[in-house]
Design a protein around this motif. Structure first.
Motif, short mmCIF file in Angstrom:
data_model
loop_
_atom_site.label_atom_id
_atom_site.label_comp_id
_atom_site.label_asym_id
_atom_site.label_seq_id
_atom_site.Cartn_x
_atom_site.Cartn_y
_atom_site.Cartn_z
N GLU A 112 101.06 -24.04 92.94
CA GLU A 112 99.90 -24.92 92.81
C GLU A 112 98.65 -24.28 93.39
O GLU A 112 97.53 -24.67 93.05
N ALA A 113 98.81 -23.32 94.28
CA ALA A 113 97.66 -22.70 94.94
C ALA A 113 97.16 -21.44 94.22
O ALA A 113 96.04 -20.99 94.48
N LEU A 114 97.96 -20.88 93.33
CA LEU A 114 97.64 -19.57 92.76
C LEU A 114 96.32 -19.53 92.00
O LEU A 114 95.52 -18.60 92.17
N SER A 115 96.08 -20.52 91.14
CA SER A 115 94.88 -20.45 90.30
C SER A 115 93.61 -20.52 91.12
O SER A 115 92.65 -19.78 90.87
N LEU A 116 93.58 -21.39 92.15
CA LEU A 116 92.38 -21.48 93.00
C LEU A 116 92.22 -20.23 93.86
O LEU A 116 91.10 -19.80 94.14
N ALA A 117 93.34 -19.64 94.27
CA ALA A 117 93.26 -18.40 95.04
C ALA A 117 92.68 -17.28 94.18
O ALA A 117 91.85 -16.49 94.64
N GLU A 118 93.12 -17.22 92.93
CA GLU A 118 92.60 -16.19 92.02
C GLU A 118 91.12 -16.39 91.74
O GLU A 118 90.38 -15.43 91.52
N ALA A 119 90.68 -17.65 91.78
CA ALA A 119 89.26 -17.94 91.55
C ALA A 119 88.41 -17.73 92.80
O ALA A 119 87.19 -17.86 92.75
N GLY A 120 89.07 -17.42 93.92
CA GLY A 120 88.34 -17.16 95.16
C GLY A 120 87.93 -18.39 95.93
O GLY A 120 87.15 -18.31 96.89
N GLU A 121 88.49 -19.56 95.57
CA GLU A 121 88.12 -20.81 96.25
C GLU A 121 88.88 -21.00 97.55
O GLU A 121 88.41 -21.68 98.46
N ILE A 122 90.06 -20.43 97.64
CA ILE A 122 90.91 -20.60 98.82
C ILE A 122 91.57 -19.27 99.17
O ILE A 122 91.53 -18.31 98.39
N ARG A 123 92.21 -19.24 100.34
CA ARG A 123 93.03 -18.11 100.74
C ARG A 123 94.42 -18.62 101.13
O ARG A 123 94.52 -19.64 101.82
N ILE A 124 95.44 -17.92 100.69
CA ILE A 124 96.82 -18.29 101.03
C ILE A 124 97.26 -17.43 102.20
O ILE A 124 97.34 -16.20 102.08
N LEU A 125 97.55 -18.07 103.33
CA LEU A 125 97.87 -17.31 104.55
C LEU A 125 99.32 -16.83 104.59
O LEU A 125 99.60 -15.74 105.11
N ALA A 126 100.22 -17.64 104.08
CA ALA A 126 101.65 -17.28 104.14
C ALA A 126 102.42 -18.16 103.19
O ALA A 126 101.95 -19.22 102.77
N MET A 127 103.63 -17.71 102.85
CA MET A 127 104.53 -18.50 102.01
C MET A 127 105.93 -18.47 102.59
O MET A 127 106.21 -17.67 103.50
N THR A 128 106.81 -19.33 102.08
CA THR A 128 108.09 -19.58 102.76
C THR A 128 109.30 -18.94 102.09
O THR A 128 110.43 -19.34 102.34
N GLY A 129 109.09 -17.94 101.24
CA GLY A 129 110.22 -17.29 100.58
C GLY A 129 110.92 -16.28 101.47
O GLY A 129 110.43 -15.90 102.54
N ASP A 130 112.08 -15.83 101.01
CA ASP A 130 112.80 -14.76 101.70
C ASP A 130 112.08 -13.42 101.53
O ASP A 130 112.18 -12.53 102.36
N ALA A 131 111.38 -13.30 100.41
CA ALA A 131 110.63 -12.08 100.11
C ALA A 131 109.34 -12.48 99.40
O ALA A 131 109.21 -13.60 98.92
N ARG A 132 108.40 -11.58 99.33
CA ARG A 132 107.14 -11.88 98.66
C ARG A 132 107.37 -12.20 97.19
O ARG A 132 108.28 -11.68 96.56
#
Length: 327
Positions: free
Chosen positions: A214-234
């Motif tokens: 849900e955060a990817l499109s806004l991050a790609e548009a430069g509106e937000i920054r994603i600090l971390a995610m909860t997966g086992d790997a990127r």
């Protein structure tokens, strides 16, 4: 008034093949019809999962006819109750669901649980993500965690669901792993993910706990920054976003999304559904849908899916008790 289902007969057919003296055709299982029941409104995570997978099944010709029905209400409980009530007429129906079926069952939002349905398969996963506005003073989750440990009330975290729901629990899990006190989390509940994102962008809250996709499109548009995610790997969809684990925090979480049949669905029918979903992963149509949403494949058929659900119920229940949401 609930939509009345027309009884549909779902059969297994074999793909037609031409035999010759030099070759023998290969028979392929194919489902005639799937009716997707979505326990929420249009545009949400459940809806996009059902429609995306339905698109892949249809375009790859693994299913002849695909239809959809949205049925909001009761935190998903209305659709669950309806599927149970209409079990005999719903043999071609697959209801999409995810981690909230466990959380809301434990919280008694509705009286049923996954045990009242027929688990067919987990299909995709979406990891949790921690998001800040583009002008936020926090440039890493480590900075955020240190601020939280010094003063938990100085960090407000928003989510698109109520207190004690998934967005809240994932944030509490992360700050607990970072050495913070999870009960002190200042969580702001919004009535949808979009509203929570709007709250972040307007400055009403400093951090958003949401799904990575849900955060990817806004991050790609430069509106937000994603600090971390909860997966086992990127994630391949967000290769620049670190995991909590690589930052030194022992916390992982995946919001699975999968499908359930009506109670009493025969083993043969449930296996056919599970098999056609497995075959979907081999198609180009699926690759297109998967990459569009940034989903991770976590296919778990029937018995494996049930064991996974039972384990997550135990883990989520333990965290909810620690936070005071369960006795």
């Amino acid at each position: 008034m609930l939509t009345q289902f027309i009884s549909r007969k779902r059969v297994t057919v074999l793909a037609a093949f031409m035999a010759s003296a030099l070759s023998v055709g290969h028979a392929q299982a194919k489902v005639e019809e799937v009716h997707f029941l979505v326990p929420g409104g249009a545009g949400g995570g459940w809806d996009s999962t059902a429609r995306g997978i339905g698109e892949a099944l249809s375009k790859s010709e693994l299913v002849d006819k695909v239809s959809y029905e949205n049925m909001s209400g009761g935190g998903g409980g209305k659709a669950i109750a309806y599927l149970i009530k209409t079990a005999e007429q719903s043999q071609d129906t697959l209801m999409v669901n995810s981690t909230p079926i466990i959380i809301r069952s434990l919280s008694n939002v509705f009286p049923q649980s996954f045990r009242d349905l027929t688990p067919v398969a987990a299909t995709v996963g979406d990891f949790g993500a921690f998001v800040v506005a583009k002008d936020s003073p926090y440039h890493s989750f480590t900075e955020l965690a240190e601020a939280y440990k010094k003063d938990p009330r100085s960090v407000s975290v928003a989510g698109g669901s109520a207190r004690g729901s998934m967005d809240h629990l994932v944030a509490a899990l992360a700050f607990k792993a970072a050495g913070g006190e999870p009960r002190k989390l200042k969580y702001l509940a919004y009535d949808a993910g979009g509203k929570a994102m709007a709250g972040l962008l307007s400055g009403e809250t400093q951090v958003l706990s949401t799904g990575l996709s849900e955060a990817l499109s806004l991050a790609e548009a430069g509106e937000i920054r994603i600090l971390a995610m909860t997966g086992d790997a990127r994630s391949t969809a967000a290769p620049d976003v670190p995991t909590l684990k690589e930052l030194g925090y022992d916390a992982t979480f995946v919001n699975w999304r999968g499908f359930f049949g009506a109670p009493g669905l025969s083993d043969e029918q449930a296996d056919e559904f599970a098999d056609v979903l497995k075959k979907m992963y081999e198609t180009k149509a699926w690759e297109t849908v998967r990459d569009r949403y940034g989903w991770t494949e976590i296919y778990k058929p029937r018995k494996e899916f049930m064991a996974f659900l039972e384990q997550q119920e135990k883990e989520v229940g333990g965290l909810m008790r620690e936070l005071g949401f369960l006795k």
